[in-house]
Design a protein around this motif. Structure first.
Motif, PDB file in Angstrom:
ATOM      1  N   GLY A 223      44.860  20.573 -34.900  1.00 41.02           N
ATOM      2  CA  GLY A 223      45.124  21.898 -34.346  1.00 41.02           C
ATOM      3  C   GLY A 223      45.038  21.872 -32.836  1.00 41.02           C
ATOM      4  O   GLY A 223      44.484  20.936 -32.238  1.00 41.02           O
ATOM      5  N   GLY A 224      45.565  22.908 -32.217  1.00 43.23           N
ATOM      6  CA  GLY A 224      45.553  22.996 -30.770  1.00 43.23           C
ATOM      7  C   GLY A 224      44.160  23.174 -30.183  1.00 43.23           C
ATOM      8  O   GLY A 224      43.974  23.049 -28.983  1.00 43.23           O
ATOM      9  N   TRP A 225      43.175  23.447 -31.018  1.00 45.68           N
ATOM     10  CA  TRP A 225      41.788  23.592 -30.600  1.00 45.68           C
ATOM     11  C   TRP A 225      41.098  22.239 -30.405  1.00 45.68           C
ATOM     12  O   TRP A 225      40.008  22.168 -29.845  1.00 45.68           O
ATOM     13  CB  TRP A 225      41.013  24.383 -31.668  1.00 45.68           C
ATOM     14  CG  TRP A 225      41.210  23.827 -33.051  1.00 45.68           C
ATOM     15  CD1 TRP A 225      42.168  24.190 -33.949  1.00 45.68           C
ATOM     16  CD2 TRP A 225      40.450  22.780 -33.661  1.00 45.68           C
ATOM     17  NE1 TRP A 225      42.062  23.433 -35.089  1.00 45.68           N
ATOM     18  CE2 TRP A 225      41.020  22.563 -34.947  1.00 45.68           C
ATOM     19  CE3 TRP A 225      39.363  22.012 -33.279  1.00 45.68           C
ATOM     20  CZ2 TRP A 225      40.529  21.606 -35.830  1.00 45.68           C
ATOM     21  CZ3 TRP A 225      38.872  21.046 -34.156  1.00 45.68           C
ATOM     22  CH2 TRP A 225      39.460  20.870 -35.415  1.00 45.68           C
ATOM     23  N   CYS A 226      41.740  21.163 -30.882  1.00 48.04           N
ATOM     24  CA  CYS A 226      41.124  19.841 -30.890  1.00 48.04           C
ATOM     25  C   CYS A 226      41.515  19.062 -29.636  1.00 48.04           C
ATOM     26  O   CYS A 226      42.693  18.767 -29.438  1.00 48.04           O
ATOM     27  CB  CYS A 226      41.574  19.079 -32.145  1.00 48.04           C
ATOM     28  SG  CYS A 226      41.136  17.323 -32.137  1.00 48.04           S
ATOM     29  N   PRO A 227      40.567  18.703 -28.771  1.00 44.55           N
ATOM     30  CA  PRO A 227      40.907  17.995 -27.534  1.00 44.55           C
ATOM     31  C   PRO A 227      41.537  16.629 -27.766  1.00 44.55           C
ATOM     32  O   PRO A 227      42.386  16.193 -26.984  1.00 44.55           O
ATOM     33  CB  PRO A 227      39.563  17.878 -26.802  1.00 44.55           C
ATOM     34  CG  PRO A 227      38.530  18.079 -27.852  1.00 44.55           C
ATOM     35  CD  PRO A 227      39.132  18.994 -28.858  1.00 44.55           C
ATOM     36  N   TYR A 228      41.155  15.948 -28.838  1.00 44.55           N
ATOM     37  CA  TYR A 228      41.747  14.642 -29.140  1.00 44.55           C
ATOM     38  C   TYR A 228      43.206  14.806 -29.573  1.00 44.55           C
ATOM     39  O   TYR A 228      44.057  13.968 -29.239  1.00 44.55           O
ATOM     40  CB  TYR A 228      40.941  13.928 -30.231  1.00 44.55           C
ATOM     41  CG  TYR A 228      39.532  13.620 -29.805  1.00 44.55           C
ATOM     42  CD1 TYR A 228      39.236  12.473 -29.071  1.00 44.55           C
ATOM     43  CD2 TYR A 228      38.480  14.488 -30.126  1.00 44.55           C
ATOM     44  CE1 TYR A 228      37.937  12.198 -28.667  1.00 44.55           C
ATOM     45  CE2 TYR A 228      37.177  14.213 -29.726  1.00 44.55           C
ATOM     46  CZ  TYR A 228      36.921  13.071 -28.992  1.00 44.55           C
ATOM     47  OH  TYR A 228      35.640  12.799 -28.587  1.00 44.55           O
ATOM     48  N   CYS A 229      43.485  15.879 -30.295  1.00 44.84           N
ATOM     49  CA  CYS A 229      44.869  16.172 -30.685  1.00 44.84           C
ATOM     50  C   CYS A 229      45.702  16.530 -29.459  1.00 44.84           C
ATOM     51  O   CYS A 229      46.855  16.100 -29.332  1.00 44.84           O
ATOM     52  CB  CYS A 229      44.907  17.325 -31.687  1.00 44.84           C
ATOM     53  SG  CYS A 229      44.077  16.974 -33.250  1.00 44.84           S
ATOM     54  N   ASN A 230      45.118  17.300 -28.557  1.00 41.57           N
ATOM     55  CA  ASN A 230      45.841  17.677 -27.338  1.00 41.57           C
ATOM     56  C   ASN A 230      46.193  16.448 -26.516  1.00 41.57           C
ATOM     57  O   ASN A 230      47.292  16.343 -25.965  1.00 41.57           O
ATOM     58  CB  ASN A 230      45.004  18.654 -26.510  1.00 41.57           C
ATOM     59  CG  ASN A 230      44.846  20.002 -27.186  1.00 41.57           C
ATOM     60  OD1 ASN A 230      45.709  20.417 -27.952  1.00 41.57           O
ATOM     61  ND2 ASN A 230      43.745  20.674 -26.928  1.00 41.57           N
ATOM     62  N   ALA A 231      45.263  15.507 -26.435  1.00 45.53           N
ATOM     63  CA  ALA A 231      45.535  14.271 -25.703  1.00 45.53           C
ATOM     64  C   ALA A 231      46.656  13.489 -26.374  1.00 45.53           C
ATOM     65  O   ALA A 231      47.531  12.924 -25.702  1.00 45.53           O
ATOM     66  CB  ALA A 231      44.264  13.423 -25.624  1.00 45.53           C
ATOM     67  N   GLN A 232      46.656  13.469 -27.698  1.00 38.96           N
ATOM     68  CA  GLN A 232      47.708  12.766 -28.425  1.00 38.96           C
ATOM     69  C   GLN A 232      49.066  13.433 -28.207  1.00 38.96           C
ATOM     70  O   GLN A 232      50.072  12.755 -27.957  1.00 38.96           O
ATOM     71  CB  GLN A 232      47.388  12.741 -29.919  1.00 38.96           C
ATOM     72  CG  GLN A 232      48.441  12.017 -30.750  1.00 38.96           C
ATOM     73  CD  GLN A 232      48.168  12.097 -32.238  1.00 38.96           C
ATOM     74  OE1 GLN A 232      47.558  13.055 -32.717  1.00 38.96           O
ATOM     75  NE2 GLN A 232      48.606  11.089 -32.971  1.00 38.96           N
ATOM     76  N   LEU A 233      49.107  14.757 -28.289  1.00 39.05           N
ATOM     77  CA  LEU A 233      50.367  15.481 -28.103  1.00 39.05           C
ATOM     78  C   LEU A 233      50.908  15.277 -26.687  1.00 39.05           C
ATOM     79  O   LEU A 233      52.116  15.096 -26.488  1.00 39.05           O
ATOM     80  CB  LEU A 233      50.166  16.967 -28.394  1.00 39.05           C
ATOM     81  CG  LEU A 233      49.775  17.334 -29.831  1.00 39.05           C
ATOM     82  CD1 LEU A 233      49.555  18.844 -29.956  1.00 39.05           C
ATOM     83  CD2 LEU A 233      50.826  16.874 -30.833  1.00 39.05           C
ATOM     84  N   SER A 234      50.018  15.293 -25.716  1.00 42.03           N
ATOM     85  CA  SER A 234      50.436  15.059 -24.323  1.00 42.03           C
ATOM     86  C   SER A 234      50.960  13.641 -24.146  1.00 42.03           C
ATOM     87  O   SER A 234      51.958  13.411 -23.448  1.00 42.03           O
ATOM     88  CB  SER A 234      49.264  15.293 -23.367  1.00 42.03           C
ATOM     89  OG  SER A 234      48.860  16.641 -23.378  1.00 42.03           O
TER      90      SER A 234
END
Length: 203
Positions: A71-82
């Motif tokens: 989810g967008g709340w997850c900093p590790y996911c945000n890093a992956q998406l970026s």
């Protein structure tokens, strides 16, 4: 007689619900994902504008790098998406598209796209049904539910995906997959690009 029948139906219904819930593991380490060579099931997704569409309609266009994130709340996911955004031009040059799916409410997709500078498509998997059908779903821990609600102001889904990257052909067959129950460890750009190049040579 009627009361006995009603009680029987109620028992069957409760048993069915408990059976369904029992199929979702409580720990990320216990998921049983589809394997390379199998096809992903059909599913209904929701885009950032709230429109419904089928997974089949999305992946039939070209081979797909399919990402499941928490989810967008997850900093590790945000890093992956970026990171995927930074690699997107190379991935497109190889003839693939990127789509990313989470159990997030579709209203959270646009903020995630803006925050992570995402130009590729994000979709919501309502109630994590596709995530369950692919076999990468597990019960959302209670602490995670509280964190998600605090970050998004919305209730968390009961199921989260183990972070996953799959490469699909236009028929939905899984050609490659990376699934790691340790949400802090994600597939590297170099490994993904190497896999995409190798798969392209075999197509």
């Amino acid at each position: 007689m009627t009361n006995k029948i009603l009680i029987l139906f109620a028992f069957i219904a409760v048993t069915a619900v408990n059976t369904i819930n029992a199929q979702v593991p409580s720990n990320a380490e216990d998921v049983s994902p589809l394997l390379i060579g199998e096809r992903v099931p059909e599913a209904t997704l929701i885009d950032p504008d709230g429109n419904k569409l089928t997974l089949k309609s999305v992946i039939k266009e070209k081979p797909t790098v399919l990402v499941f994130y928490r989810g967008g709340w997850c900093p590790y996911c945000n890093a992956q998406l970026s990171g995927l955004s930074e690699s997107e031009s190379k991935i497109l040059e190889l003839g693939y598209q990127i789509i990313a799916i989470s159990p997030d409410n579709y209203k959270n997709l646009k903020p995630t796209m803006q925050e992570d500078n995402v130009a590729y498509s994000l979709y919501s998997d309502p109630e994590a049904k596709l995530i369950q059908d692919i076999g990468i779903g597990f019960e959302t821990p209670s602490m995670a539910k509280m964190y998600i609600k605090k970050k998004t102001k919305m209730d968390a889904t009961d199921i989260l995906p183990v972070p996953t990257v799959m490469v699909l052909n236009t028929s939905g067959e899984i050609l490659f997959e990376y699934i790691n129950p340790n949400y802090k460890v994600r597939l590297s750009e170099s490994l993904l690009l190497s896999a995409l190049k190798a798969l392209k040579d075999d197509m």
